[in-house]
Design a protein around this motif. Structure first.
Motif, PDB file in Angstrom:
ATOM      1  N   SER A 177       4.289  41.007 -38.024  1.00  0.00           N
ATOM      2  CA  SER A 177       3.598  41.520 -36.782  1.00  0.00           C
ATOM      3  C   SER A 177       2.995  42.812 -37.516  1.00  0.00           C
ATOM      4  O   SER A 177       1.933  43.425 -37.003  1.00  0.00           O
TER       5      SER A 177
ATOM      6  N   CYS B 167      -0.704  44.408 -37.479  1.00  0.00           N
ATOM      7  CA  CYS B 167      -0.999  45.594 -36.794  1.00  0.00           C
ATOM      8  C   CYS B 167      -1.555  46.683 -37.727  1.00  0.00           C
ATOM      9  O   CYS B 167      -2.761  47.365 -37.423  1.00  0.00           O
TER      10      CYS B 167
ATOM     11  N   GLY C 146      -5.086  47.842 -33.538  1.00  0.00           N
ATOM     12  CA  GLY C 146      -3.800  47.297 -34.135  1.00  0.00           C
ATOM     13  C   GLY C 146      -2.889  46.297 -32.981  1.00  0.00           C
ATOM     14  O   GLY C 146      -2.897  45.192 -33.386  1.00  0.00           O
ATOM     15  N   VAL C 147      -2.896  46.842 -31.828  1.00  0.00           N
ATOM     16  CA  VAL C 147      -2.108  45.836 -30.814  1.00  0.00           C
ATOM     17  C   VAL C 147      -2.906  44.894 -30.400  1.00  0.00           C
ATOM     18  O   VAL C 147      -2.435  43.820 -29.928  1.00  0.00           O
TER      19      VAL C 147
ATOM     20  N   VAL D 158      -2.202  42.191 -32.963  1.00  0.00           N
ATOM     21  CA  VAL D 158      -0.823  41.450 -33.032  1.00  0.00           C
ATOM     22  C   VAL D 158      -0.816  40.645 -31.674  1.00  0.00           C
ATOM     23  O   VAL D 158      -0.334  39.623 -31.822  1.00  0.00           O
TER      24      VAL D 158
END
Length: 321
Positions: A230, A234, A305-306, A309
């Motif tokens: 992850s 990210c 990034g999130v 993810v």
């Protein structure tokens, strides 16, 4: 004479039958994209509000001296909820937009992959094309959604404090209804042309960067996409977010200025996108196309990034179902 035993070569096992296509793959991609979009909006809306207010403020008499001043005045006059003005529209709409982005991207990748030899990877131009096609599909929703959100973000004060004759919008549905009644459906899609151009360039860059980084890592580490950590997804998503906004920020600034311009032709400040660029550069300089850039770049890394993810995590959960 003794017979010589001859060992026969081992018979290789029969090839495994090809996996049955997942009939619900696109549905899963849409669902995972929606989850990623919701995460994106909740984490990035305050940054976006500051960005839009800086982009669209008066050039001759600016309301804010910079990002921190915008934050301070917003909290002072509107409270923290001021940063989330117009959030309902993107919360519902951006979830749909991001779901379309990812589903269209994956569909385009599968179509391009089918034309290549087995095991061959998509090239960067092919990944850019897939990303651009996802951007075009996304623009159908992103244009009107961002128009509504942008107008609400730059609206300050309350209905009671609005100047006489000023149209005040109580929310996204009220805005859409009033704009449609006064100016027709075309006004809802104000700035659509430049939005499509932004999405073609932006999402071509965005997704080709992310997919190439992920593809390269999987090849070097000899792992499957579902095995990528992850933190790495990210990181790659953050890098992709930075490349996206480095490429499209001036286009996005022009889009915001056009979408907050008057509806009536005789009252408009800008005739079109080129006129907006010309006036901005003439009156303020090139820096006028980069107002709010610092705030946007602060947002770009963590928010994107999130988003990736969240999408990858959702796909890992949904694929086995």
């Amino acid at each position: 004479m003794a017979a010589i035993a001859v060992e026969s070569a081992p018979v290789p096992p029969p090839p495994a039958p090809p996996a049955a296509p997942d009939r619900f793959r696109t549905v899963k991609e849409l669902a995972a994209g929606s989850f990623g979009g919701i995460v994106q909006v909740l984490s990035g809306q305050p940054f976006d509000t500051v960005k839009v207010r800086l982009q669209t403020q008066s050039r001759t008499n600016p309301t804010y001296s910079g990002a921190l001043d915008c934050v301070k005045k917003t909290i002072q006059h509107e409270g923290f909820k001021g940063f989330y003005k117009g959030t309902l529209t993107p919360l519902l709409g951006v979830g749909a937009c991001v779901s379309i982005q990812f589903a269209a991207l994956e569909a385009a990748k599968r179509a391009l992959q089918a034309r290549k030899p087995a095991g061959a990877s998509l090239s960067i131009p092919e990944l850019f094309l897939a990303g651009s096609l996802s951007g075009v599909a996304n623009s159908i929703l992103s244009g009107p959604i961002e128009h509504v959100r942008t107008r609400l973000q730059v609206q300050t004060g309350s209905a009671a404090s609005a100047a006489p004759g000023t149209v005040f919008y109580t929310g996204p549905l009220d805005l859409a209804r009033k704009v449609y009644r006064a100016h027709g459906i075309g006004a809802i899609y104000k700035g659509q042309g430049i939005t499509i151009g932004r999405e073609i360039v932006g999402y071509g860059t965005y997704f080709s960067t992310y997919e190439w980084l992920l593809q390269r890592h999987c090849q070097q580490a000899k792992v499957q996409r579902c095995d990528v950590e992850s933190w790495r997804a990210c990181l790659y998503g953050a890098i992709s977010g930075y490349t996206l906004w480095l490429v499209i920020y001036p286009i996005d600034a022009v889009k915001s200025m056009l979408q907050t311009d008057a509806f009536a032709p005789g009252e408009r400040q800008y005739a079109n996108a080129f006129d907006c660029v010309r006036q901005t550069v003439r009156n303020v300089g090139v820096s006028g196309l980069y107002r709010g850039f610092g705030t946007c770049m602060l947002r770009a890394g963590p928010v994107n990034g999130v988003t990736f993810v969240a999408y990858e995590a959702a796909m890992r959960f949904l694929i086995p179902l």
